[in-house]
Design an enzyme around this catalytic site. Structure first.
Site, PDB file in Angstrom:
ATOM      1  N   GLY A   1     -12.586   7.640  38.905  1.00 21.86           N
ATOM      2  CA  GLY A   1     -13.109   6.496  39.640  1.00 21.86           C
ATOM      3  C   GLY A   1     -12.553   6.521  41.043  1.00 21.86           C
TER       4      GLY A   1
ATOM      5  N   CYS B   1      -8.764  12.323  35.859  1.00 23.65           N
ATOM      6  CA  CYS B   1      -8.546  11.917  37.241  1.00 23.65           C
ATOM      7  C   CYS B   1      -7.947  10.505  37.319  1.00 23.65           C
ATOM      8  CB  CYS B   1      -9.854  12.057  38.021  1.00 23.65           C
ATOM      9  SG  CYS B   1      -9.621  12.017  39.793  1.00 23.65           S
ATOM     10  N   TYR B   2      -8.689   9.520  37.818  1.00 23.91           N
ATOM     11  CA  TYR B   2      -8.153   8.152  37.865  1.00 23.91           C
ATOM     12  C   TYR B   2      -7.690   7.720  36.470  1.00 23.91           C
ATOM     13  CZ  TYR B   2      -7.838   3.096  38.310  1.00 23.91           C
ATOM     14  OH  TYR B   2      -7.387   1.805  38.273  1.00 23.91           O
TER      15      TYR B   2
ATOM     16  N   HIS C   1     -11.836  17.696  36.929  1.00 21.07           N
ATOM     17  CA  HIS C   1     -13.069  17.207  36.290  1.00 21.07           C
ATOM     18  C   HIS C   1     -13.680  18.286  35.402  1.00 21.07           C
ATOM     19  CE1 HIS C   1     -13.505  13.351  38.351  1.00 21.07           C
ATOM     20  NE2 HIS C   1     -12.829  13.953  39.313  1.00 21.07           N
TER      21      HIS C   1
ATOM     22  N   GLU D   1     -16.135  18.000  33.441  1.00 21.94           N
ATOM     23  CA  GLU D   1     -17.545  17.758  33.143  1.00 21.94           C
ATOM     24  C   GLU D   1     -18.516  18.434  34.113  1.00 21.94           C
ATOM     25  OE1 GLU D   1     -15.317  15.653  34.184  1.00 21.94           O
ATOM     26  OE2 GLU D   1     -16.074  14.264  35.675  1.00 21.94           O
TER      27      GLU D   1
ATOM     28  N   SER E   1     -48.374   5.148  28.613  1.00 21.98           N
ATOM     29  CA  SER E   1     -48.834   5.613  29.921  1.00 21.98           C
ATOM     30  C   SER E   1     -49.181   7.094  29.880  1.00 21.98           C
ATOM     31  CB  SER E   1     -47.722   5.396  30.954  1.00 21.98           C
ATOM     32  OG  SER E   1     -46.630   6.243  30.638  1.00 21.98           O
ATOM     33  N   GLY E   2     -48.790   7.768  28.791  1.00 25.66           N
ATOM     34  CA  GLY E   2     -48.980   9.212  28.751  1.00 25.66           C
ATOM     35  C   GLY E   2     -47.748   9.948  29.252  1.00 25.66           C
ATOM     36  N   GLY E   3     -46.776   9.202  29.775  1.00 25.69           N
ATOM     37  CA  GLY E   3     -45.510   9.807  30.204  1.00 25.69           C
ATOM     38  C   GLY E   3     -44.642  10.113  28.979  1.00 25.69           C
TER      39      GLY E   3
ATOM     40  N   ASP F   1     -41.459   9.228  28.044  1.00 23.20           N
ATOM     41  CA  ASP F   1     -40.677   8.202  27.339  1.00 23.20           C
ATOM     42  C   ASP F   1     -41.538   7.306  26.452  1.00 23.20           C
ATOM     43  OD1 ASP F   1     -38.724   9.332  28.851  1.00 23.20           O
ATOM     44  OD2 ASP F   1     -38.534   7.671  30.269  1.00 23.20           O
ATOM     45  N   SER F   2     -42.623   6.791  27.029  1.00 26.60           N
ATOM     46  CA  SER F   2     -43.437   5.879  26.207  1.00 26.60           C
ATOM     47  C   SER F   2     -44.113   6.642  25.074  1.00 26.60           C
ATOM     48  CB  SER F   2     -44.449   5.098  27.058  1.00 26.60           C
ATOM     49  OG  SER F   2     -45.445   5.945  27.576  1.00 26.60           O
ATOM     50  N   SER F   3     -44.436   7.906  25.298  1.00 25.71           N
ATOM     51  CA  SER F   3     -45.075   8.693  24.239  1.00 25.71           C
ATOM     52  C   SER F   3     -44.130   8.920  23.064  1.00 25.71           C
ATOM     53  CB  SER F   3     -45.510  10.063  24.763  1.00 25.71           C
ATOM     54  OG  SER F   3     -46.441   9.911  25.797  1.00 25.71           O
TER      55      SER F   3
ATOM     56  N   LYS G   1     -32.514  11.843  29.010  1.00 19.13           N
ATOM     57  CA  LYS G   1     -33.859  12.412  29.111  1.00 19.13           C
ATOM     58  C   LYS G   1     -34.023  13.708  28.295  1.00 19.13           C
ATOM     59  CE  LYS G   1     -37.883  12.059  31.279  1.00 19.13           C
ATOM     60  NZ  LYS G   1     -38.606  10.805  31.507  1.00 19.13           N
TER      61      LYS G   1
END
Ligand code: XMP
Length: 511
Positions: free
Chosen positions: A55, A82-83, A169, A171, A223-225, A227-229, A367
């Site tokens: 942070g 780190c922090y 870090h 990651e 919507s065909g995208g 996520d909604s699909s 995602k």
């Protein structure tokens, strides 16, 4: 959801989502939670381990974020990054000091590879350092397991209490084998099994959705995208015909896209689908509008009106399905329930659509995990890996006012471009590519005839975050083929140009 959980306490670092993803890549489920989460809440969640993120604060700052007292006495392994490491040191009685100079960049860290945290490592390793404060003296019970020339305590451990701290870090990609440090923490120190896989997520979600919704009714705006699909298919596996999807086809999708969506959802998944062909209605509202933001607003509002009208015809639904995903949840404020995701990034669903509760089956997924879920559910790869497509669709790729004829020209040109990119095998390396119908007409010659027709612009960018990006260096032969096909096959186009601007200063879309 499952037994194994790693809690990631968010101290405001820029890589926090990345830490959560790295943990999940090791097949261990992780959740990002606010840094001041109470001990009760932690006990309730019963994590196998806790990670403190980095942070921007300094432990010396008056308002610097502090963890809850007693967190180090729970017997749960903690890794401070780190922090997070500095805070652990400060809280447990060690010394944190301020260096005169910030250490930044990939640095060789000498490590003690007999520590469980560094099992399998060489004694020197390149890790990303980014800090000013550092641990000067470790707390009682801790031992040094790593240093750099300018940081005496780059890694520390208290094996008895299972407390670990690293100044670097792990990651980020700049840290060579950084994920292995996380893996060692998960498997050597927290004793995780690593059994969180997408197929078990899918199975588990379907079971839970069945229990939650039972034989009540749910409604989903499709919507065909991606996520909604994925959300819709997951729901339909759980509650079958009690799910109704409303697909508002505004006529601004790419060539054949509306039909493809219908084919997949109606025929392949046998989902109750209402497709509302409302192109004329949208075009009427958009007639003569040239301002991009006005276009967006009109489309957003009209989308809601159409959805609402259809929803009313169905009557009361008990649940409204949303394709909210984890980054939306994190970004919208930790710990708070996410606000209704606005559809098409404008407006939002109306509060007077009659439903009782929102279900967000993907709210715990990143995602890439949503895509894996989609594949697991049998959604075709071309939909799952679809390039981002803006909610307002082709309306913001027809520069200036929109007409049906212009849309037809653009759809044809865009489809040729996409086809050739796929033929050349470039569709995976170029993150977004499309055609734009500019508002420019210019003189050309075809056969013996003078023409005065439109200019198509091609846009292709390579990016990971879509916030910045570079224009893609598509080989000339491919550009040549696309150009000649467009002017030959698409009526009213006599010129094709290629956009060679990166973002910034240009945006990806032209409007
Ligand atoms: P820009 O043009 O701002 O685009 O560089 C960045 C990313 O956002 C997408 N985009 C939108 N997506 N509604 C959306 O859902 C919009 O109004 C919108 N405008 C831009 C764009 O396609 C790119 O992926």
């Amino acid at each position: 959801m499952n037994n194994e959980l790693i809690l990631i306490l968010d101290f405001g670092g820029q890589y926090n989502q990345l830490i959560a993803r790295r943990v999940r890549e090791c097949n261990v489920y992780s959740e990002v939670v606010p840094f001041d989460i109470s001990l009760e809440k932690i006990k309730e969640k019963n994590p196998k381990g806790i990670i403190f993120t980095g942070g921007p604060a300094s432990v010396f700052g008056e308002d610097s974020p502090k963890c809850t007292d007693g967190i180090f006495d729970l017997g749960i392994p903690v890794l401070g990054i780190c922090y997070g490491m500095q805070l652990m040191t400060y809280t447990l009685g060690g010394n944190v000091a301020r260096a005169t100079k910030r250490e930044y960049g990939t640095t060789t860290v000498e490590i003690d590879n007999t520590s469980s945290l560094f099992q399998g490592f060489d004694t020197t390793n390149g890790f990303l350092m980014s800090h000013t404060d550092y641990v000067e003296k470790v707390p009682d019970g801790f031992k040094n397991i790593g240093h750099t020339p300018s940081c005496p305590n780059a890694a520390i451990e208290n094996t008895e209490k299972k407390l670990y701290g690293i100044q670097f870090h792990p990651e980020v990609n700049n840290s060579v084998n950084g994920t292995q440090v996380i893996k060692n923490f998960l498997f050597n120190i927290c004793n995780c099994k690593g059994d969180w896989i997408i197929s078990s997520f899918v199975e588990d979600s379907i079971k839970k959705l069945k229990e939650k919704i039972g034989d009540k009714k749910a409604l989903c705006a499709l919507s065909g995208g991606v996520d909604s699909s994925v959300a819709a298919v997951l729901l339909s596996k759980a509650i079958g015909k009690n799910l109704t999807c409303i697909f508002v086809d505004h006529g601004l999708l790419r060539k054949n896209e509306g039909d493809e969506v219908e084919e997949i959802f109606r025929n392949q998944f046998d989902i109750n689908l209402i497709r509302v062909n409302s192109k004329d209605r949208f075009l009427a509202k958009l007639a003569g509008i040239t301002d991009p933001e006005k276009k967006r607003k009109i489309i957003g509002e009209e989308f809601i009106r159409v959805f609402e009208e259809e929803a009313k015809k169905i009557g009361t639904a008990d649940f409204l399905v949303q394709g909210t995903i984890y980054p939306d949840v994190i970004e919208s404020g930790l710990g708070k329930s996410s606000v209704i995701k606005s559809h098409h990034n404008v407006g939002g669903l109306p509060d007077y659509v009659d439903f009782k509760e929102i279900v967000e089956p993907l709210r715990d997924l990143f995602k890439d995990e949503v895509r894996k879920t989609g594949l697991e559910l049998g959604i075709p790869e071309n939909l799952v890996y679809r390039q981002p497509f803006p909610g307002p669709g082709l309306a913001i790729r027809v520069i200036g006012d929109i007409t049906d004829d212009k849309l037809t020209i653009l759809k044809e040109a865009d489809s040729i471009f996409r086809e050739e990119i796929a033929n050349a095998g470039l569709h995976k390396s170029i993150n977004q590519y499309f055609a734009v119908l500019t508002n420019l007409k210019s003189v050309g010659v075809m056969g013996d005839e003078r023409t005065y027709d439109y200019t198509i612009a091609l846009r292709a960018v390579e990016t990971t975050d879509f916030m910045t990006g570079v224009w893609s260096k598509i080989p000339y032969e491919i550009l040549e083929k696309v150009s000649s096909r467009i002017v030959n096959e698409v009526e009213h186009v006599n010129r094709v140009v290629y956009d060679i601007t990166s973002k910034p200063p240009a945006t990806i879309e032209w409007e």
